[in-house]
Design a protein around this motif. Sequence first.
Motif, PDB file in Angstrom:
ATOM      1  N   ALA A 125      59.540  97.689  58.082  1.00 13.86           N
ATOM      2  CA  ALA A 125      58.113  97.424  57.858  1.00 13.86           C
ATOM      3  C   ALA A 125      57.384  98.715  57.502  1.00 13.86           C
ATOM      4  O   ALA A 125      56.555  98.734  56.588  1.00 13.86           O
ATOM      5  CB  ALA A 125      57.489  96.773  59.086  1.00 13.86           C
ATOM      6  N   HIS A 126      57.688  99.799  58.199  1.00 13.41           N
ATOM      7  CA  HIS A 126      57.046 101.088  57.907  1.00 13.41           C
ATOM      8  C   HIS A 126      57.426 101.575  56.503  1.00 13.41           C
ATOM      9  O   HIS A 126      56.566 102.065  55.765  1.00 13.41           O
ATOM     10  CB  HIS A 126      57.434 102.127  58.949  1.00 13.41           C
ATOM     11  CG  HIS A 126      56.709 101.961  60.242  1.00 13.41           C
ATOM     12  ND1 HIS A 126      56.927 102.794  61.315  1.00 13.41           N
ATOM     13  CD2 HIS A 126      55.777 101.079  60.664  1.00 13.41           C
ATOM     14  CE1 HIS A 126      56.147 102.426  62.330  1.00 13.41           C
ATOM     15  NE2 HIS A 126      55.455 101.377  61.942  1.00 13.41           N
ATOM     16  N   TYR A 148      55.345  98.996  54.099  1.00 10.96           N
ATOM     17  CA  TYR A 148      53.878  99.018  54.153  1.00 10.96           C
ATOM     18  C   TYR A 148      53.294 100.431  54.110  1.00 10.96           C
ATOM     19  O   TYR A 148      52.265 100.656  53.474  1.00 10.96           O
ATOM     20  CB  TYR A 148      53.381  98.264  55.389  1.00 10.96           C
ATOM     21  CG  TYR A 148      53.518  96.772  55.227  1.00 10.96           C
ATOM     22  CD1 TYR A 148      52.588  96.048  54.490  1.00 10.96           C
ATOM     23  CD2 TYR A 148      54.597  96.090  55.753  1.00 10.96           C
ATOM     24  CE1 TYR A 148      52.719  94.681  54.298  1.00 10.96           C
ATOM     25  CE2 TYR A 148      54.740  94.716  55.579  1.00 10.96           C
ATOM     26  CZ  TYR A 148      53.801  94.026  54.841  1.00 10.96           C
ATOM     27  OH  TYR A 148      53.937  92.675  54.649  1.00 10.96           O
ATOM     28  N   LEU A 167      53.661 100.894  49.941  1.00 10.77           N
ATOM     29  CA  LEU A 167      52.320 100.405  49.601  1.00 10.77           C
ATOM     30  C   LEU A 167      51.196 101.380  49.943  1.00 10.77           C
ATOM     31  O   LEU A 167      50.080 101.209  49.469  1.00 10.77           O
ATOM     32  CB  LEU A 167      52.051  99.060  50.277  1.00 10.77           C
ATOM     33  CG  LEU A 167      52.866  97.881  49.764  1.00 10.77           C
ATOM     34  CD1 LEU A 167      52.438  96.604  50.476  1.00 10.77           C
ATOM     35  CD2 LEU A 167      52.734  97.718  48.262  1.00 10.77           C
ATOM     36  N   PHE A 183      49.783 102.067  52.993  1.00 13.97           N
ATOM     37  CA  PHE A 183      48.920 101.728  54.125  1.00 13.97           C
ATOM     38  C   PHE A 183      49.050 102.790  55.207  1.00 13.97           C
ATOM     39  O   PHE A 183      50.028 103.533  55.247  1.00 13.97           O
ATOM     40  CB  PHE A 183      49.340 100.380  54.736  1.00 13.97           C
ATOM     41  CG  PHE A 183      48.910  99.171  53.952  1.00 13.97           C
ATOM     42  CD1 PHE A 183      47.843  98.397  54.390  1.00 13.97           C
ATOM     43  CD2 PHE A 183      49.571  98.789  52.797  1.00 13.97           C
ATOM     44  CE1 PHE A 183      47.442  97.277  53.685  1.00 13.97           C
ATOM     45  CE2 PHE A 183      49.183  97.667  52.091  1.00 13.97           C
ATOM     46  CZ  PHE A 183      48.116  96.910  52.528  1.00 13.97           C
ATOM     47  N   VAL A 227      47.455  97.580  59.999  1.00 13.51           N
ATOM     48  CA  VAL A 227      47.596  98.582  58.950  1.00 13.51           C
ATOM     49  C   VAL A 227      46.488  98.348  57.933  1.00 13.51           C
ATOM     50  O   VAL A 227      45.985  97.231  57.790  1.00 13.51           O
ATOM     51  CB  VAL A 227      48.990  98.526  58.273  1.00 13.51           C
ATOM     52  CG1 VAL A 227      50.093  98.853  59.263  1.00 13.51           C
ATOM     53  CG2 VAL A 227      49.243  97.178  57.611  1.00 13.51           C
ATOM     54  N   SER A 228      46.096  99.408  57.250  1.00 11.18           N
ATOM     55  CA  SER A 228      45.051  99.248  56.244  1.00 11.18           C
ATOM     56  C   SER A 228      45.228 100.262  55.127  1.00 11.18           C
ATOM     57  O   SER A 228      45.842 101.316  55.301  1.00 11.18           O
ATOM     58  CB  SER A 228      43.653  99.392  56.868  1.00 11.18           C
ATOM     59  OG  SER A 228      43.463 100.700  57.353  1.00 11.18           O
ATOM     60  N   ARG A 229      44.651  99.879  54.008  1.00  9.95           N
ATOM     61  CA  ARG A 229      44.523 100.777  52.856  1.00  9.95           C
ATOM     62  C   ARG A 229      43.162 100.465  52.259  1.00  9.95           C
ATOM     63  O   ARG A 229      42.938  99.378  51.729  1.00  9.95           O
ATOM     64  CB  ARG A 229      45.632 100.544  51.836  1.00  9.95           C
ATOM     65  CG  ARG A 229      45.489 101.442  50.619  1.00  9.95           C
ATOM     66  CD  ARG A 229      46.655 101.363  49.693  1.00  9.95           C
ATOM     67  NE  ARG A 229      46.350 102.140  48.496  1.00  9.95           N
ATOM     68  CZ  ARG A 229      47.159 102.299  47.479  1.00  9.95           C
ATOM     69  NH1 ARG A 229      48.355 101.730  47.504  1.00  9.95           N
ATOM     70  NH2 ARG A 229      46.787 103.014  46.435  1.00  9.95           N
ATOM     71  N   LEU A 260      45.638  94.385  57.223  1.00 10.07           N
ATOM     72  CA  LEU A 260      46.680  93.414  57.559  1.00 10.07           C
ATOM     73  C   LEU A 260      47.100  93.609  59.005  1.00 10.07           C
ATOM     74  O   LEU A 260      47.079  94.729  59.514  1.00 10.07           O
ATOM     75  CB  LEU A 260      47.923  93.610  56.676  1.00 10.07           C
ATOM     76  CG  LEU A 260      47.771  93.537  55.166  1.00 10.07           C
ATOM     77  CD1 LEU A 260      49.086  93.914  54.503  1.00 10.07           C
ATOM     78  CD2 LEU A 260      47.339  92.150  54.750  1.00 10.07           C
ATOM     79  N   LEU A 303      50.460  93.061  61.403  1.00 11.74           N
ATOM     80  CA  LEU A 303      51.907  92.862  61.383  1.00 11.74           C
ATOM     81  C   LEU A 303      52.348  92.565  62.809  1.00 11.74           C
ATOM     82  O   LEU A 303      51.915  93.247  63.744  1.00 11.74           O
ATOM     83  CB  LEU A 303      52.618  94.116  60.865  1.00 11.74           C
ATOM     84  CG  LEU A 303      52.142  94.659  59.513  1.00 11.74           C
ATOM     85  CD1 LEU A 303      52.887  95.937  59.166  1.00 11.74           C
ATOM     86  CD2 LEU A 303      52.294  93.620  58.418  1.00 11.74           C
ATOM     87  N   ASP A 320      57.598  91.643  50.843  1.00 10.49           N
ATOM     88  CA  ASP A 320      58.066  92.553  51.887  1.00 10.49           C
ATOM     89  C   ASP A 320      59.488  92.181  52.325  1.00 10.49           C
ATOM     90  O   ASP A 320      60.031  91.149  51.905  1.00 10.49           O
ATOM     91  CB  ASP A 320      57.054  92.630  53.044  1.00 10.49           C
ATOM     92  CG  ASP A 320      57.101  91.474  54.019  1.00 10.49           C
ATOM     93  OD1 ASP A 320      57.973  90.586  53.910  1.00 10.49           O
ATOM     94  OD2 ASP A 320      56.236  91.449  54.924  1.00 10.49           O
ATOM     95  N   LEU A 322      52.468  89.627  48.955  1.00  6.74           N
ATOM     96  CA  LEU A 322      51.118  90.131  48.744  1.00  6.74           C
ATOM     97  C   LEU A 322      50.854  90.007  47.251  1.00  6.74           C
ATOM     98  O   LEU A 322      51.505  90.681  46.441  1.00  6.74           O
ATOM     99  CB  LEU A 322      50.986  91.582  49.189  1.00  6.74           C
ATOM    100  CG  LEU A 322      51.028  91.806  50.692  1.00  6.74           C
ATOM    101  CD1 LEU A 322      52.457  91.979  51.165  1.00  6.74           C
ATOM    102  CD2 LEU A 322      50.211  93.014  51.054  1.00  6.74           C
TER     103      LEU A 322
END
Length: 123
Positions: free
Chosen positions: A21-22, A25, A29, A31, A49-51, A56, A58, A110, A116
């Motif tokens: 996941a890390h 994301y 991506l 984030f 998490v955010s960007r 989002l 998780l 993912d 997404l």
Amino acid sequence: MAPIAFQRAVPVFRIFDIPKAHEFYLDFLGFGIDWEHRYGDDFPLYCQVSRGDLVLHLTEHSGDATPGSTACIVMTGIRDLHAQLSAKRYRFNRPGLEDAGGRLECTVIDPFGNRLRFMEVTG
């Protein structure tokens, strides 16, 4: 009585492997981790998490979300996002940029089957 006003929706995606996941994301991506929560040692992770303004959640909790979900994300600058993702050469996902008639779309999947779908209105 106060008027009804929705602030935002936060998609929740089921994950099964924190390092994967890390890698997806955070590294791919872009984030950042806002916060993480566990009820104790050896408990499932729930995190945010955010960007930018995109947020989002998780979760490793089995009852929180269904693998294979999709979030549609309306945005601007999709060509730049696509260029950033393409430049990273992430071996598990090489998204395209598609003209969907009035909008451009760039979909990433993912490691857990969640999609997404980034979309920019063009017409």
